[in-house]
Design an enzyme around this catalytic site. Sequence first.
Site, PDB file in Angstrom:
ATOM      1  CE1 TYR A  33      -4.287   1.041  -0.321  1.00  0.00           C
ATOM      2  CE2 TYR A  33      -3.572   2.765   1.166  1.00  0.00           C
ATOM      3  CZ  TYR A  33      -4.483   2.268   0.269  1.00  0.00           C
ATOM      4  OH  TYR A  33      -5.594   3.003  -0.039  1.00  0.00           O
ATOM      5  CG  LEU A  34       4.358   0.394  -2.167  1.00  0.00           C
ATOM      6  CD1 LEU A  34       5.246   0.142  -3.389  1.00  0.00           C
ATOM      7  CD2 LEU A  34       5.135   0.111  -0.884  1.00  0.00           C
ATOM      8  CG  HIS A  35       2.876   5.997   1.990  1.00  0.00           C
ATOM      9  ND1 HIS A  35       4.119   6.430   2.407  1.00  0.00           N
ATOM     10  CD2 HIS A  35       2.459   5.117   2.942  1.00  0.00           C
ATOM     11  CE1 HIS A  35       4.420   5.876   3.559  1.00  0.00           C
ATOM     12  NE2 HIS A  35       3.433   5.061   3.903  1.00  0.00           N
ATOM     13  CG  HIS A  83       6.168   2.658   1.424  1.00  0.00           C
ATOM     14  ND1 HIS A  83       4.818   2.872   1.472  1.00  0.00           N
ATOM     15  CD2 HIS A  83       6.459   1.867   2.488  1.00  0.00           C
ATOM     16  CE1 HIS A  83       4.301   2.236   2.512  1.00  0.00           C
ATOM     17  NE2 HIS A  83       5.274   1.617   3.159  1.00  0.00           N
ATOM     18  CG  ASP A  87       7.706   2.569  11.339  1.00  0.00           C
ATOM     19  OD1 ASP A  87       6.687   2.351  11.994  1.00  0.00           O
ATOM     20  OD2 ASP A  87       7.666   2.819  10.105  1.00  0.00           O
ATOM     21  CD  GLN A  90      10.247  -1.249  11.390  1.00  0.00           C
ATOM     22  OE1 GLN A  90       9.270  -1.927  11.665  1.00  0.00           O
ATOM     23  NE2 GLN A  90      10.339  -0.599  10.257  1.00  0.00           N
ATOM     24  CB  VAL A 142       7.792  11.273   3.241  1.00  0.00           C
ATOM     25  CG1 VAL A 142       7.004  12.057   2.201  1.00  0.00           C
ATOM     26  CG2 VAL A 142       9.194  10.984   2.736  1.00  0.00           C
ATOM     27  CG  MET A 179       2.897  10.772   3.550  1.00  0.00           C
ATOM     28  SD  MET A 179       3.238  10.625   1.808  1.00  0.00           S
ATOM     29  CE  MET A 179       2.867  12.308   1.325  1.00  0.00           C
ATOM     30  CB  SER A 191      -0.196   1.747   4.795  1.00  0.00           C
ATOM     31  OG  SER A 191       1.072   1.703   4.168  1.00  0.00           O
TER      32      SER A 191
END
Length: 282
Positions: A32-34, A37, A150, A153, A176, A184, A186
Amino acid sequence: MRIVKSPRRIQNICGELKRKGKIIGYVPTMGYLHKGHLSLIRIAKKKSDVLIVSIFVNPTQFGPSEDFKKYPRDFRGDRLLLENEGCDFLFVPRIKDMYPEGYLTFVNVEKITGTLEGAMRPRHFRGVTTVVAKLFNIVQPDLAVFGQKDAQQAVVLKKMVDDLNYGIKIIIAPTVRERDGLAMSSRNKYLSKEERKQATVLYEALREAERLISKGERSPNRVISRMTNMIKKQPSAQLEYIAITDAHTLDLLNKLKGEVLISLAARFGKARLIDNIAVKVN
Ligand code: AMP
């Protein structure tokens, strides 16, 4: 762009590329790329000979009451975006090939996975480190790009790569944001129009924290209480936590000093959103 489903096949392809001396750049995603990504993908593309992106919604990093089943998916849209970016291989493993029946092995980074997101989502990071360790063994990248979005992470994965001698360069790319500052994600898809409007308060609160610190505030509690007040003014916001930690060790701070990470999580309706900023305090 070649689409490969089989872990064994992409592992063979990558082994062959490495024997030929090619530099493999890799971006793991859940799809579900934005544009967030895509920024990672562009960095990886620039620094490598061969770009590999994976899409895998990893069941082991979701808790039993989380959104694994509902996680947004759009394979066709993702494929088009990746073709436009000049991605060479799209790896889309099936769950049953990543975790065949009888699967028993997990990778766990200790201590730094028990705080922040780890405190709210038990076993989340165990799922993340396990899947990324597997993906690294399959793809054998020279470099991999992850997002500062993240932040925990990123710290956890860098530690895993160091501790397990992966010899993979980990690059962390900036967050971003939408024009109004919302990071941004998903999961922004879950927001209603009204929730979407209110969710901008998260970045506004982070900016306010930055402003207070730049004006000399050194008490984490005062910064957190100011942020909390701002967020609580939005009727849809359910704040889970705000934490101010050392950016590298993720230890909670009682005085603001050095490189600090201000991170937060909040729910707006069905969406659980996280965001953070790093601030240098002198
Ligand atoms: P996901 O598909 O959510 O697992 O994310 C895949 C990668 O994209 C992770 O390294 C994320 O940190 C990164 N990422 C997600 N959102 C953003 C964003 N807004 N800006 C930069 N990187 C992001």
